[in-house]
Structure formats: structure tokens, C-alpha cells
Write a protein that holds these residues in place. Sequence first.
Motif, short mmCIF file in Angstrom:
data_model
loop_
_atom_site.label_atom_id
_atom_site.label_comp_id
_atom_site.label_asym_id
_atom_site.label_seq_id
_atom_site.Cartn_x
_atom_site.Cartn_y
_atom_site.Cartn_z
N ARG A 2 0.90 -1.29 -0.07
CA ARG A 2 0.51 0.03 -0.24
C ARG A 2 1.26 1.34 -0.01
NH1 ARG A 2 -3.53 -3.31 2.70
NH2 ARG A 2 -2.71 -2.60 5.19
N VAL A 3 2.18 1.05 0.71
CA VAL A 3 2.38 2.09 0.73
C VAL A 3 3.57 2.10 -0.64
CG1 VAL A 3 5.15 3.11 1.51
CG2 VAL A 3 3.73 1.93 3.48
N TYR A 4 3.92 1.48 -1.29
CA TYR A 4 4.62 1.55 -2.78
C TYR A 4 4.29 2.12 -3.79
CZ TYR A 4 8.89 -0.87 -4.48
OH TYR A 4 10.36 -1.07 -4.73
N ASP A 5 2.75 1.51 -3.32
CA ASP A 5 2.00 2.31 -4.77
C ASP A 5 1.76 3.60 -4.15
OD1 ASP A 5 1.97 -0.65 -6.07
OD2 ASP A 5 -0.59 -0.85 -4.41
N LEU A 6 2.15 4.13 -2.90
CA LEU A 6 1.29 5.33 -3.28
C LEU A 6 2.97 6.34 -3.52
CD1 LEU A 6 -0.75 7.63 -1.74
CD2 LEU A 6 0.12 7.30 0.80
N MET A 7 3.45 5.46 -3.47
CA MET A 7 4.99 6.82 -3.44
C MET A 7 5.36 6.01 -4.50
SD MET A 7 8.80 5.50 -1.69
CE MET A 7 8.30 3.00 -2.60
N ARG A 8 5.38 5.75 -5.20
CA ARG A 8 5.13 5.73 -6.38
C ARG A 8 3.98 6.54 -7.54
NH1 ARG A 8 5.69 -1.03 -8.31
NH2 ARG A 8 3.48 -0.75 -6.98
N THR A 9 2.41 6.41 -6.80
CA THR A 9 1.86 7.30 -7.79
C THR A 9 2.29 8.78 -7.43
OG1 THR A 9 -0.22 5.78 -7.99
CG2 THR A 9 -0.49 8.19 -7.90
N GLU A 10 2.76 9.04 -6.31
CA GLU A 10 2.53 10.61 -5.69
C GLU A 10 4.60 10.86 -6.15
OE1 GLU A 10 1.84 10.56 -0.85
OE2 GLU A 10 3.65 9.58 -1.64
N VAL A 11 5.68 9.94 -6.76
CA VAL A 11 6.94 10.30 -7.45
C VAL A 11 6.39 10.98 -8.92
CG1 VAL A 11 7.85 8.59 -7.69
CG2 VAL A 11 8.76 10.41 -7.85
N MET A 12 5.89 10.18 -9.33
CA MET A 12 5.35 10.65 -11.19
C MET A 12 4.35 11.74 -11.10
SD MET A 12 4.40 6.14 -12.08
CE MET A 12 5.83 5.40 -11.74
N CYS A 13 3.33 12.27 -10.30
CA CYS A 13 2.50 13.13 -10.47
C CYS A 13 3.41 14.58 -9.90
CB CYS A 13 1.16 12.61 -8.89
SG CYS A 13 0.12 12.03 -10.25
N GLY A 14 4.36 13.74 -9.18
CA GLY A 14 5.58 15.07 -7.90
C GLY A 14 6.31 15.93 -9.32
N GLN A 15 6.55 14.48 -10.15
CA GLN A 15 7.13 15.17 -11.16
C GLN A 15 6.47 15.97 -12.89
OE1 GLN A 15 9.79 11.20 -12.15
NE2 GLN A 15 10.98 12.04 -12.11
N TYR A 16 5.68 15.52 -12.93
CA TYR A 16 5.02 15.99 -13.86
C TYR A 16 4.57 17.63 -13.58
CZ TYR A 16 0.77 17.83 -16.32
OH TYR A 16 -0.17 18.68 -17.50
N LEU A 17 4.42 17.63 -11.85
CA LEU A 17 3.84 18.96 -11.41
C LEU A 17 5.36 19.50 -11.06
CD1 LEU A 17 2.44 18.07 -7.48
CD2 LEU A 17 1.30 19.10 -9.91
N ASP A 18 6.76 19.59 -11.28
CA ASP A 18 7.82 19.76 -11.51
C ASP A 18 7.86 20.42 -12.60
OD1 ASP A 18 10.40 20.54 -10.86
OD2 ASP A 18 11.02 18.69 -11.42
N MET A 19 7.58 19.98 -14.07
CA MET A 19 7.83 20.43 -14.84
C MET A 19 6.76 20.82 -15.35
SD MET A 19 7.36 17.00 -18.18
CE MET A 19 6.00 17.52 -18.41
N LEU A 20 5.22 21.24 -14.67
CA LEU A 20 5.09 22.43 -14.91
C LEU A 20 5.28 23.78 -14.63
CD1 LEU A 20 1.76 22.09 -16.30
CD2 LEU A 20 1.17 21.56 -14.12
N GLU A 21 5.99 23.12 -13.53
CA GLU A 21 6.68 24.31 -12.85
C GLU A 21 7.31 25.47 -13.28
OE1 GLU A 21 5.36 25.01 -9.69
OE2 GLU A 21 6.34 26.43 -9.05
N SER A 22 8.18 23.80 -14.22
CA SER A 22 8.89 25.06 -14.96
C SER A 22 8.93 25.54 -16.52
CB SER A 22 10.27 24.22 -15.28
OG SER A 22 11.34 23.51 -14.32
#
Lengths: 354, 354
Positions: free
Chosen positions: B161-181
Amino acid sequence: MPFSSSTSQFRKEVDEALHAFVGRQAPGLLAIGEDLRPMITALTALLSGGKRLRPAFCYWGWRAAGGEDVPEIATAAASLELLQASALVHDDVMDASDTRRGQPSVHRRFEALHAEHAWRGDAATFGEGAAILLGDLLLAWSGEMFETSGLPEDRRARGRRVYDLMRTEVMCGQYLDMLESTRAGGTVESALRVVDFKSAKYTIERPLHLGAALAGGSDELTASLTGYGRPLGMAFQLRDDVLGVFGDPSETGKPAGDDLREGKRTVLIALTLERATPEQASTVDRLLGDPDLSELGVTDLREIIAETGGLAACETMIDRFATEARTALAAAPVTGEAREALTDLATAATARTF
Amino acid sequence: MPFSSSTSQFRKEVDEALHAFVGRQAPGLLAIGEDLRPMITALTALLSGGKRLRPAFCYWGWRAAGGEDVPEIATAAASLELLQASALVHDDVMDASDTRRGQPSVHRRFEALHAEHAWRGDAATFGEGAAILLGDLLLAWSGEMFETSGLPEDRRARGRRVYDLMRTEVMCGQYLDMLESTRAGGTVESALRVVDFKSAKYTIERPLHLGAALAGGSDELTASLTGYGRPLGMAFQLRDDVLGVFGDPSETGKPAGDDLREGKRTVLIALTLERATPEQASTVDRLLGDPDLSELGVTDLREIIAETGGLAACETMIDRFATEARTALAAAPVTGEAREALTDLATAATARTF
């Protein structure tokens, strides 16, 4: 549609399972940021299309091995659609494809989003980055959906081994496919090897094995499913290659001639080159893989593929593989119901249009 | 090295677990085709580097929750390195980075392979395609390595459950990072939100939670680990941002100024722009994200970041987050051994060089 009613019913269950899974994920994404809404839109659009072939084969592998018709198997099988969606999104980036399933490809969607807002930087780069991330998300989710299907751990443990193998095979097969198109001197044999790993095993044999493993099927059944699934998978990919060149864009969801523009070194092309005159071969080499290939160029290539006998040889090969699959199915130790469904699926997977 | 001997010993176990896993996979790849050898070479080279921070946090989350020092936890924790390697390979494609961990990035390796053999088509496109596929393979393998760690299913089910959450968070976070730039008008607040999902949770908080969940840790412990891990994760990323601009290439493994050329809208940049004169702000806007930025341009940007007080503000923020983490750790219900190791890791994760 050649599907029996139980197969159409299963398709509906797959759609519902996907819808439910994405519905459970969406609030989490939006809690991370409202900006993730375009990700949900893009993946929902992509998942609305597709023939659901892999889940269907998984389901009938399960039933063939004596599995009951329970909702959990629809969810586990539907997870293969997320894996496939991931592969398609990444494939389209790699091939710079504009469309998928009759809609803009994911990277083009995000490129358009960037352009629409006149954001900073290069729109195409943004689109590709977003598509890489969305493909990663879909890949991660395929595993998550499988594991949370509700099937008990002893079943999942058996299925997981097939799932792991399938993922490695398809990714390696895609690399070999890419390599095949970049190297000169591909043969019918080397093109067939690519088809085996990239497509035959991945689309049909492994989904059947996955279903059978989840249900605890015997080694004998697994071997029978290989006897049916592997040649059928070969026939399926060869049919897809023929449709990629001669198919109706309204049926394939891809512009006519796109496979030719991408320079795919398919079995169809290898069979053509084996039979081509030096002049025909040099025309193929010149035109195949030209991203700006005109309609006229597409017509020229089609004529060579037909005139050399490459097309006829490919159709013969499809028939041979399909017959091999049917013969194996006739001898397989499965119920009458499973045999009927697998016969229908064989027709669907190799039909001239779908 | 600020690591205690038990932490260095664990690092060795992580290396061994990775080596054993890749060793088990390699024959399967080569059975698919000898042509897959460059994939094995590339991933082995990539996995030889890295600080193993995520496995270390996972391990100490496990120990903090009373988990025994068994080999299975080293394998489960080491799987996080495969996830991280996947993210790095895809990141480098998205950012068009030439180097990673002091070596050529994966897409550049395969581009060179293509050029070396004078294969057909575009070498850069081939390199990117191969890197997308290798990143996919590493992502799939991270899940496989976790599931085959040997930990029993009841533990894995909690960890999953933690692993699943972590993967979704990091991929979404990277999209937000790209958007921020890509969007104008980023603020310190919006940059901090990206850091939270893309980096703080992913690098420290979730690995700690994963270890604790695997060991069956209490909700109270999980909350304590958040109190320590989240601010430490923020400090870690802010330190990484500072090193990305001012760090020694021989320490960071990346050419000086690469973060500036990529146009990353980090917290450091947001803090600088908050304090910049209109003239300084327009220089930042002009130079940041210029892929051909000269050494002189890099120096100009560094001077503005220092002169505005952006750098000092960032260092203050790092200190504040690090102090917050240490305070939370002091009050956390963990053994003396875990507290000592987590103190060492806090130092390692925020050190000015590493």
C-alpha cells in the motif's frame, strides 16, 4: 462481432473494472494537485478504446483451467489493459505517432495543452515528458490493479510469475523490434523472432498462461494453451502488420501508411524483400521509413508488397498459423464453453477487419 | 562518511541484493536475444552508483518498528533503487541530460551504440527509445524484486500500500515539477509543493513508512517518522538544488550549471526571484533554461542567486527543516540504535557535499 454473449458480457466487466479502478485513483491525484486533471482526462480517453483482447485471453485461460466466473478475475485480467495502455503511450513517443485509437496520442495531447496556454519552453518536449510520466503511472497501476484484484495471495503468487515474465518479454521484444528497424539485413526469421516476444507471447500466450496460473491449471493445460496461443499470436501480429499497410484508417484508428512512414521492418516487409527484384528492393529501402512519405509513395510501396507476392506469402503464413492454433485447440483439455470462446477469439484476433 | 558501521554494512547488503537480482534476470534476457546485452551493461553501470538513501531509510523504518536484521528486508529495500534508477533514466530523457552519476546517461549510451554501428535512422531517437524501454524494465523489476524479497505476504501486503502510494506520488510530483518550469509566476509556495511530492515524500518519508509497514509498525510510529522524514526530505531536496547550482561536478556527477540550463524552477530560484530587483529578475528569466548557457552565464546567475540573498534564504530554510527533523526524531518512540542511524542519515542527506 464474432463474440459469443459470454465474451461480450466479460468485456463489459473489464470496462467496469477499469472505470472503478481509475475512479478510485482520481481523488488521490487531484489531492496532490488540481493540475493533474489532464492526466486523468488523457488516460480515461485512452482506456475507453481497445479490443480488450488480453483480458479476454486471460479470462479464458482462467475458465479453461476450471476458474469460476467471479468478479475478481475480471479485475485481475483488466489490469492487462493498463499495461497495454502504458506500452502504447510510450510506443507513440518512440515512434512520434500523432494518433492512437482514432484520437490524438498522449504526447500530442500534452503538446497541445502547452501550446494552448503559451507556456514557456518547447511544447513537443513538454508533451513527451508528460507522456513518459503517464506511461510510467499506467505501468505502476497495472501491477497495483492486479495485486488489489481481490484474488487470494496463493493465486496471485502463481500469476505474478507469469506477469513478471510477460513484462520483461514485451519490453525486451520492443527493444529488439526497434533494433530490427535500425539494422540492415533483417530476415524473415529475425522478424518472426521479434513478433514472438513483442507480440505473440505478450498478447495471447502469456495472458492465457496468467489466467490458467491464477486458477491453478496443470502443466498439461499450460502446454496446450501455448500450442494454441503462440501460433495465434503470430497470426494476430502478422494480420496487424497487413492492416498497418492496407487497412482502413477508420478501422485501425491510425492514418493509412503510418507503419510505412515509421519504417517498421515487419515480417510482411521481410517477405517482400525476399521476393523483390533489385530495383523493387531499392525502392523499398528508399521509401520505407521516410517520415514525409507522400500518398503516392504509400501506393508505390503497397504495389511492390502485392506484386512481389509478399502480401500473398504473409496471408498464407497467417492461415498456417491460424490453422495450427485451431488444431491445437481441438486437442486441448478444456471445456466446451472455453473451446467455443477461444475459437471466437481466434477469429477476432485474425480477422481482416475488426 | 558520517555513517555508522551498521549502515555501511547495510549498504553492502543492498549492493549484493541488487547484484543477485540482476544476475538472476540476465540469463532470461540473453535467452530472448544476445542483442539485449547492452541493456544489461547499461543498467549494471547505472546501478553501481547512487547513495542508496531510499533503501537505508526503508531499513531504518523497519528497524525502528522492531524489525529484525534479516536478509529479506535488504532485498525489499534494495528494490527502491530499481524504482529510482527507472526514474533517473526517464528523467534524463525528459531533460535531455548527457550525464548521470558521472557517466553517460542511458539514452546517450544507446545513441552512441547506434552511431558506432552506423545503423539506419536517427541515433538520438534510437537512444531515447532504448532508454524509455530500459526505464520501463527497471520500473517493472522494482515491483518484482519487492514481491520476491522473501518477506511473507502479510508483511508485503502492508508494504504494498505504501509502495503503490509512493509510485503515484513521485510520478505526479514529477509532472508538477515539469509544469512548474513551464509556467510563469511560480512562487516559493508552489515550488515547495513540488518538492514535497517529487522528493521529500519519495526519498525519505515513504521509504521510512514502507519499512515500518513491512515490520507492522504502529500508527504512532508512522506519524513520528513523518515528523522526522518530511522536513528532512524537504531539506534534502533544497540541498540538492543548491548543489545543482553551486556544487562541484566531481561530487554531483553532473556538469556545473546543468540545472540552470534545464531551467529548473526550484525553491532556490523562487527565493531568488522574490528578492530580485526588476533588472535581476529579467536576467534570470532570460538566462534560466537556455540550453546553450555559457560558463559566463552560469556565473552571472550564481552571482544573482547569492547577491539577492536567495542562497542565504535557502540555507536558512534547509537549517530550519533539518532542525525540525532532529527535534521530531528526539521525541520519536524508536530504539537508541535507530535514533543514531537516523541522525547519521539526516546528516548525510543534507551535507554540503556527499
